[in-house]
Design an enzyme around this catalytic site. Structure first.
Site, PDB file in Angstrom:
ATOM      1  N   GLU A 176       0.847  -1.204   0.000  1.00 39.59           N
ATOM      2  CA  GLU A 176       0.000   0.000   0.000  1.00 39.59           C
ATOM      3  C   GLU A 176       0.867   1.234   0.000  1.00 39.59           C
ATOM      4  O   GLU A 176       0.581   2.214  -0.689  1.00 39.59           O
ATOM      5  CB  GLU A 176      -0.917   0.001   1.238  1.00 39.59           C
ATOM      6  CG  GLU A 176      -2.014   1.080   1.193  1.00 39.59           C
ATOM      7  CD  GLU A 176      -1.594   2.436   1.771  1.00 39.59           C
ATOM      8  OE1 GLU A 176      -2.360   3.394   1.598  1.00 39.59           O
ATOM      9  OE2 GLU A 176      -0.517   2.547   2.387  1.00 39.59           O
ATOM     10  N   GLU A 177       1.947   1.171   0.784  1.00 37.69           N
ATOM     11  CA  GLU A 177       2.828   2.339   0.931  1.00 37.69           C
ATOM     12  C   GLU A 177       3.709   2.549  -0.290  1.00 37.69           C
ATOM     13  O   GLU A 177       4.521   3.473  -0.331  1.00 37.69           O
ATOM     14  CB  GLU A 177       3.700   2.176   2.199  1.00 37.69           C
ATOM     15  CG  GLU A 177       2.918   1.953   3.494  1.00 37.69           C
ATOM     16  CD  GLU A 177       2.225   3.217   4.009  1.00 37.69           C
ATOM     17  OE1 GLU A 177       2.211   4.236   3.293  1.00 37.69           O
ATOM     18  OE2 GLU A 177       1.694   3.162   5.127  1.00 37.69           O
TER      19      GLU A 177
HETATM   20 ZN   LIG Z   1      -1.964   3.434   5.758  1.00 34.78          ZN
END
Ligand SMILES: [Zn+2]
Length: 363
Positions: free
Chosen positions: A200-201
């Protein structure tokens, strides 16, 4: 399809008795299921103490009443230990991430869930064009209509700079706590699917890869998606995403506003004053919104400052950021606000239970 409120209430009441019967039958038949919610009459529950929305069914009350911040803290402690043993983080592509995948999969398998770790093509943090296969963790209940999937997700990776206990260990811990209390064979109408996304990052790659991997037939079976990203910040707020904004990228597809309203109502029932509904901020919900799936989100705020009005309603420090350790090494177990975590865990459990048992389809 969204039905009008009055109509929805009438149908909910009609469905209420039916769902109550299902819970009763399943509780009698499946006494070995871990965390099986019991009929309301056996729990001593006296009904909703909240001030808003439609009365909750016994299943909703039971699940929202069973989950706790203490249960979620067990998982946050485990994620902190994983980071400590693996260079201080759980970033995608690292040993800390792999250990996080093993931990989450292990917890879910022990409860009895079917667990898979589908891979996707993930590019590295260093941005030098390198790519490594990433892994998501997906688990779903054995019960419920496979053509009517209620999905809730959080991201399992941290940034490289820290252990990511609030961002997004808190979301992961909430999902594990809800899964534990729900059990793998709950008396639900719709199947419940839990997702733990990687990368996600690094550009939301896990959630995008997951949505891209599904056939259009399988995507159509997903009736809603609820994203959970940061729900335990020291100066956190009570913020809900869905249904607000000027175009579908901001509001989410039709039905998204209903999800947000149910989550906001559940926050109120857990004791929160005036939760705020906002537009989407561009987290893992993005791929689901783009796929036309009704979507909601829970996020307590990150690097922005809490306003005076918010501090008045929610407590905490006006003029201070929601999370001073956002994306930093200090996003450790000591960074967790258990009050914020507890409200969100209960409200999210109530929201999952609501849609898992609701006779109304969002699309
Ligand atoms: Zn997050």
């Amino acid at each position: 399809m969204i039905v009008e409120l009055g109509n929805a209430r009438a149908r909910w009441r009609a469905g209420f008795a039916f769902v109550g019967m299902l819970v009763l039958i399943a509780a009698t038949a499946c006494t070995t299921v871990v965390g099986q919610p019991q009929p309301a009459g056996t729990s001593g529950s006296t009904g909703s103490s909240g001030t808003s929305g439609t009365p909750d069914g016994p299943f909703v009350q039971q699940l929202a009443g069973e989950v706790s911040d203490a249960g979620a803290m067990t998982h946050l402690t485990a994620l902190q230990k994983i980071a400590d043993e693996n260079g201080g983080n759980r970033a995608a592509g690292t040993r800390g991430y792999d250990a996080s995948v093993e931990y989450v999969s292990g917890v879910l398998r022990q409860i009895g869930f079917e667990v898979s770790t589908p891979s996707y093509e993930g590019s590295d943090h260093d941005d030098e064009g390198g790519s490594t296969p990433g892994r998501n963790v997906i688990a779903e209940t054995r019960t419920g209509d496979a053509g009517q999937v209620v999905m809730i997700g959080s991201h399992l990776d941290s940034v490289q700079e820290g252990p990511g206990i609030v961002d997004d260990g808190s979301g992961v811990a909430a999902l594990l706590e809800i899964a534990t209390r729900l059990g793998a064979e709950p008396a639900v109408k719709n199947k419940v699917r839990f997702a733990f996304f990687g990368h996600e990052e690094v550009g939301l790659q896990g959630s995008k890869g997951y949505v891209e991997s599904l056939s259009s037939a399988d995507l159509k079976k997903i009736k809603m998606y609820l994203n959970v990203d940061m729900i335990a910040s020291p100066n956190g707020g009570y913020i809900v995403q869905g249904g607000k904004g000027s175009d579908e990228e901001e509001t989410g597809p039709p039905g998204s506003g209903t999800i947000a309203q149910v989550l906001a109502d559940q926050l109120v029932k857990s004791g929160v004053k005036s939760p705020e509904i906002i537009k989407f901020v561009g987290d893992d919900e993005t791929a689901f919104v783009e796929a036309g799936i009704p979507t909601g989100g829970a996020e307590n705020g990150d690097a922005k400052k809490k306003t005076a009005a918010q501090a008045e309603a929610w407590g905490g420090q006006a003029g201070q950021v929601y999370d001073p350790c956002y994306h930093q090494a200090c996003d450790r177990i000591e960074n967790v606000n258990r009050t914020v975590l507890g409200h969100y865990v209960r409200a999210l459990a109530g929201t999952v239970a609501h849609f898992a048992t609701s006779p109304d389809a969002l699309r």
